[in-house]
Motif scaffolding. Structure first.
Motif, PDB file in Angstrom:
ATOM      1  N   ARG A  38     -70.389 -59.572 -23.913  1.00 25.71           N
ATOM      2  CA  ARG A  38     -71.734 -59.128 -23.527  1.00 25.71           C
ATOM      3  C   ARG A  38     -72.801 -59.732 -24.444  1.00 25.71           C
ATOM      4  NH1 ARG A  38     -69.378 -54.090 -25.482  1.00 25.71           N
ATOM      5  NH2 ARG A  38     -70.215 -53.723 -27.540  1.00 25.71           N
ATOM      6  N   PHE A  39     -74.005 -59.687 -24.000  1.00 20.94           N
ATOM      7  CA  PHE A  39     -75.163 -60.210 -24.737  1.00 20.94           C
ATOM      8  C   PHE A  39     -75.030 -61.704 -25.012  1.00 20.94           C
ATOM      9  CE2 PHE A  39     -74.617 -55.745 -26.323  1.00 20.94           C
ATOM     10  CZ  PHE A  39     -75.580 -55.182 -25.487  1.00 20.94           C
ATOM     11  N   GLU A  40     -74.719 -62.459 -23.961  1.00 15.18           N
ATOM     12  CA  GLU A  40     -74.607 -63.917 -24.058  1.00 15.18           C
ATOM     13  C   GLU A  40     -73.611 -64.343 -25.131  1.00 15.18           C
ATOM     14  OE1 GLU A  40     -78.293 -66.263 -23.728  1.00 15.18           O
ATOM     15  OE2 GLU A  40     -79.319 -64.330 -23.624  1.00 15.18           O
ATOM     16  N   GLY A  41     -72.445 -63.733 -25.112  1.00 11.81           N
ATOM     17  CA  GLY A  41     -71.460 -64.023 -26.135  1.00 11.81           C
ATOM     18  C   GLY A  41     -70.189 -64.649 -25.619  1.00 11.81           C
ATOM     19  N   ARG A  42     -69.410 -65.138 -26.558  1.00 15.97           N
ATOM     20  CA  ARG A  42     -68.078 -65.676 -26.306  1.00 15.97           C
ATOM     21  C   ARG A  42     -67.145 -65.003 -27.299  1.00 15.97           C
ATOM     22  NH1 ARG A  42     -65.544 -67.604 -22.294  1.00 15.97           N
ATOM     23  NH2 ARG A  42     -66.972 -69.268 -21.791  1.00 15.97           N
ATOM     24  N   GLU A  43     -66.069 -64.405 -26.776  1.00 20.43           N
ATOM     25  CA  GLU A  43     -65.126 -63.622 -27.576  1.00 20.43           C
ATOM     26  C   GLU A  43     -63.845 -64.419 -27.777  1.00 20.43           C
ATOM     27  OE1 GLU A  43     -64.565 -59.269 -26.642  1.00 20.43           O
ATOM     28  OE2 GLU A  43     -62.762 -60.125 -25.720  1.00 20.43           O
ATOM     29  N   PHE A  44     -63.259 -64.267 -28.962  1.00 24.99           N
ATOM     30  CA  PHE A  44     -62.001 -64.926 -29.298  1.00 24.99           C
ATOM     31  C   PHE A  44     -60.936 -63.851 -29.497  1.00 24.99           C
ATOM     32  CE2 PHE A  44     -65.530 -67.222 -31.339  1.00 24.99           C
ATOM     33  CZ  PHE A  44     -65.520 -68.361 -30.550  1.00 24.99           C
ATOM     34  N   THR A  45     -59.817 -63.988 -28.809  1.00 26.79           N
ATOM     35  CA  THR A  45     -58.756 -62.987 -28.919  1.00 26.79           C
ATOM     36  C   THR A  45     -57.397 -63.641 -29.142  1.00 26.79           C
ATOM     37  OG1 THR A  45     -58.439 -62.956 -26.513  1.00 26.79           O
ATOM     38  CG2 THR A  45     -59.942 -61.295 -27.447  1.00 26.79           C
ATOM     39  N   LEU A  46     -56.516 -62.858 -29.768  1.00 30.93           N
ATOM     40  CA  LEU A  46     -55.093 -63.164 -29.880  1.00 30.93           C
ATOM     41  C   LEU A  46     -54.403 -62.026 -29.135  1.00 30.93           C
ATOM     42  CD1 LEU A  46     -54.461 -64.122 -33.618  1.00 30.93           C
ATOM     43  CD2 LEU A  46     -54.126 -65.565 -31.621  1.00 30.93           C
ATOM     44  N   GLY A  47     -54.002 -62.253 -27.907  1.00 22.52           N
ATOM     45  CA  GLY A  47     -53.497 -61.146 -27.100  1.00 22.52           C
ATOM     46  C   GLY A  47     -54.602 -60.113 -26.971  1.00 22.52           C
ATOM     47  N   PRO A  48     -54.285 -58.840 -27.255  1.00 25.22           N
ATOM     48  CA  PRO A  48     -55.317 -57.804 -27.146  1.00 25.22           C
ATOM     49  C   PRO A  48     -56.210 -57.671 -28.388  1.00 25.22           C
ATOM     50  CG  PRO A  48     -53.227 -56.800 -27.700  1.00 25.22           C
ATOM     51  CD  PRO A  48     -52.963 -58.282 -27.504  1.00 25.22           C
ATOM     52  N   ARG A  49     -55.933 -58.444 -29.418  1.00 26.70           N
ATOM     53  CA  ARG A  49     -56.674 -58.330 -30.682  1.00 26.70           C
ATOM     54  C   ARG A  49     -57.888 -59.255 -30.688  1.00 26.70           C
ATOM     55  NH1 ARG A  49     -52.871 -57.158 -35.350  1.00 26.70           N
ATOM     56  NH2 ARG A  49     -51.051 -56.237 -34.362  1.00 26.70           N
ATOM     57  N   GLU A  50     -59.045 -58.697 -30.998  1.00 23.60           N
ATOM     58  CA  GLU A  50     -60.235 -59.536 -31.090  1.00 23.60           C
ATOM     59  C   GLU A  50     -60.347 -60.125 -32.490  1.00 23.60           C
ATOM     60  OE1 GLU A  50     -65.068 -59.638 -30.558  1.00 23.60           O
ATOM     61  OE2 GLU A  50     -63.994 -57.888 -29.789  1.00 23.60           O
ATOM     62  N   VAL A  51     -60.469 -61.445 -32.546  1.00 28.92           N
ATOM     63  CA  VAL A  51     -60.665 -62.167 -33.800  1.00 28.92           C
ATOM     64  C   VAL A  51     -62.148 -62.108 -34.185  1.00 28.92           C
ATOM     65  CG1 VAL A  51     -60.566 -64.463 -34.861  1.00 28.92           C
ATOM     66  CG2 VAL A  51     -58.674 -63.658 -33.425  1.00 28.92           C
ATOM     67  N   GLY A  52     -63.011 -62.098 -33.184  1.00 24.72           N
ATOM     68  CA  GLY A  52     -64.449 -62.039 -33.395  1.00 24.72           C
ATOM     69  C   GLY A  52     -65.163 -62.566 -32.168  1.00 24.72           C
ATOM     70  N   HIS A  53     -66.492 -62.586 -32.230  1.00 26.24           N
ATOM     71  CA  HIS A  53     -67.266 -63.149 -31.130  1.00 26.24           C
ATOM     72  C   HIS A  53     -68.580 -63.726 -31.649  1.00 26.24           C
ATOM     73  CE1 HIS A  53     -68.474 -58.816 -31.168  1.00 26.24           C
ATOM     74  NE2 HIS A  53     -69.693 -59.339 -31.023  1.00 26.24           N
ATOM     75  N   VAL A  54     -69.150 -64.621 -30.839  1.00 25.58           N
ATOM     76  CA  VAL A  54     -70.420 -65.254 -31.183  1.00 25.58           C
ATOM     77  C   VAL A  54     -71.411 -64.999 -30.055  1.00 25.58           C
ATOM     78  CG1 VAL A  54     -69.416 -67.072 -32.628  1.00 25.58           C
ATOM     79  CG2 VAL A  54     -69.698 -67.472 -30.188  1.00 25.58           C
ATOM     80  N   HIS A  55     -72.677 -64.949 -30.420  1.00 19.11           N
ATOM     81  CA  HIS A  55     -73.751 -64.820 -29.442  1.00 19.11           C
ATOM     82  C   HIS A  55     -74.549 -66.112 -29.444  1.00 19.11           C
ATOM     83  CE1 HIS A  55     -73.062 -60.500 -28.897  1.00 19.11           C
ATOM     84  NE2 HIS A  55     -72.887 -60.441 -30.210  1.00 19.11           N
ATOM     85  N   ARG A  56     -75.044 -66.517 -28.308  1.00 24.00           N
ATOM     86  CA  ARG A  56     -75.741 -67.790 -28.130  1.00 24.00           C
ATOM     87  C   ARG A  56     -76.877 -68.003 -29.118  1.00 24.00           C
ATOM     88  NH1 ARG A  56     -72.996 -71.373 -26.412  1.00 24.00           N
ATOM     89  NH2 ARG A  56     -74.769 -72.606 -25.800  1.00 24.00           N
ATOM     90  N   TRP A  57     -77.485 -66.937 -29.586  1.00 26.73           N
ATOM     91  CA  TRP A  57     -78.647 -67.088 -30.466  1.00 26.73           C
ATOM     92  C   TRP A  57     -78.267 -67.151 -31.940  1.00 26.73           C
ATOM     93  CZ3 TRP A  57     -77.983 -62.990 -27.060  1.00 26.73           C
ATOM     94  CH2 TRP A  57     -77.528 -61.807 -27.628  1.00 26.73           C
ATOM     95  N   GLY A  58     -76.953 -67.252 -32.243  1.00 24.09           N
ATOM     96  CA  GLY A  58     -76.526 -67.532 -33.608  1.00 24.09           C
ATOM     97  C   GLY A  58     -75.949 -66.383 -34.398  1.00 24.09           C
ATOM     98  N   ILE A  59     -75.598 -65.302 -33.737  1.00 21.31           N
ATOM     99  CA  ILE A  59     -74.968 -64.183 -34.444  1.00 21.31           C
ATOM    100  C   ILE A  59     -73.455 -64.263 -34.261  1.00 21.31           C
ATOM    101  CG2 ILE A  59     -74.653 -61.675 -34.473  1.00 21.31           C
ATOM    102  CD1 ILE A  59     -77.581 -61.383 -33.760  1.00 21.31           C
ATOM    103  N   VAL A  60     -72.741 -64.119 -35.371  1.00 15.20           N
ATOM    104  CA  VAL A  60     -71.274 -64.104 -35.360  1.00 15.20           C
ATOM    105  C   VAL A  60     -70.833 -62.734 -35.860  1.00 15.20           C
ATOM    106  CG1 VAL A  60     -69.187 -65.197 -36.254  1.00 15.20           C
ATOM    107  CG2 VAL A  60     -71.250 -66.566 -35.892  1.00 15.20           C
ATOM    108  N   ASP A  61     -70.062 -62.019 -35.044  1.00 21.93           N
ATOM    109  CA  ASP A  61     -69.546 -60.699 -35.406  1.00 21.93           C
ATOM    110  C   ASP A  61     -68.030 -60.795 -35.543  1.00 21.93           C
ATOM    111  OD1 ASP A  61     -72.065 -59.373 -35.280  1.00 21.93           O
ATOM    112  OD2 ASP A  61     -71.909 -59.290 -33.099  1.00 21.93           O
ATOM    113  N   VAL A  62     -67.524 -60.316 -36.698  1.00 29.25           N
ATOM    114  CA  VAL A  62     -66.100 -60.447 -36.999  1.00 29.25           C
ATOM    115  C   VAL A  62     -65.565 -59.107 -37.504  1.00 29.25           C
ATOM    116  CG1 VAL A  62     -64.365 -61.757 -38.292  1.00 29.25           C
ATOM    117  CG2 VAL A  62     -66.548 -62.847 -37.688  1.00 29.25           C
TER     118      VAL A  62
END
Length: 151
Positions: free
Chosen positions: A32-56
C-alpha cells in the motif's frame, strides 16, 4: 515534493527494488501507499515506497541497537514497534537502504535455516560470512546472536 524530486526518489527506489528482488527466494509484491514489499515466504523482509521511504522490521532489541548506532530511525508511524524507517534522499542513501534490507533478509534466513526445508533452501547463504561483509557492530552482532547466530 516536486515532479523532478518524485522522479529522482522513484529512480533511487527502483535501484533498491532491483537489488533486493534478485536475492535468493525473495518475492516482491505490491504494498500500500505506492510501495513494493519483499518477502521470504510469509515473512516480510521490508518494503519501499516510491517517494523514498524504506520500512524494515526487526526485533525490538535489534531495532534499538540499529537506531543507537545511527543506522536507521524508529518507524515514522509505529515507533514503539520493531519496525524502522530509513529515508532515501540521495545516491548515498541507496546502499544503506540495501544494507538494512539485507540485514533483515539474513535475520529471516538464519531462522529459516533452523528448519529442514529452510536448511536445504538456503544452504548456499552463509549468514555468518555475510554479516561479516556487512561490517555490523558488536552490539548488532549481540542482538543477532541472541537468536542463535551460527558460529
Amino acid at each position: 515534493m516536486g515532479d523532478q524530486t518524485k522522479r529522482e526518489a522513484a529512480r533511487l527506489v527502483d535501484r533498491v527494488i532491483e537489488e533486493v528482488a534478485a536475492w535468493p527466494h525473495v518475492n516482491t509484491n505490491e504494498h500500500r501507499f505506492e510501495g513494493r514489499e519483499f518477502t521470504l515466504g510469509p515473512r516480510e523482509v521490508g518494503h519501499v515506497h516510491r517517494w523514498g521511504i524504506v520500512d524494515v522490521p526487526f526485533t525490538k532489541r535489534l531495532r534499538e541497537t540499529l537506531v543507537e548506532d545511527g543506522k536507521t530511525e524508529k518507524h515514522h508511524v509505529v515507533p514503539e514497534s520493531g519496525w524502522t524507517t530509513y529515508y532515501i534522499k540521495g545516491e548515498e542513501d541507496v546502499e544503506r537502504a540495501i544494507w538494512l534490507l539485507r540485514l533483515s533478509y539474513l535475520y529471516h534466513v538464519n531462522n529459516l535455516k533452523k528448519t529442514p526445508a529452510g536448511a536445504e533452501k538456503f544452504e548456499n547463504v552463509d549468514v555468518a560470512d555475510e554479516l561479516a561483509e556487512l561490517e555490523i557492530s558488536d552490539d548488532v552482532r549481540a542482538a543477532f546472536e541472541r537468536r542463535g547466530l551460527p558460529q
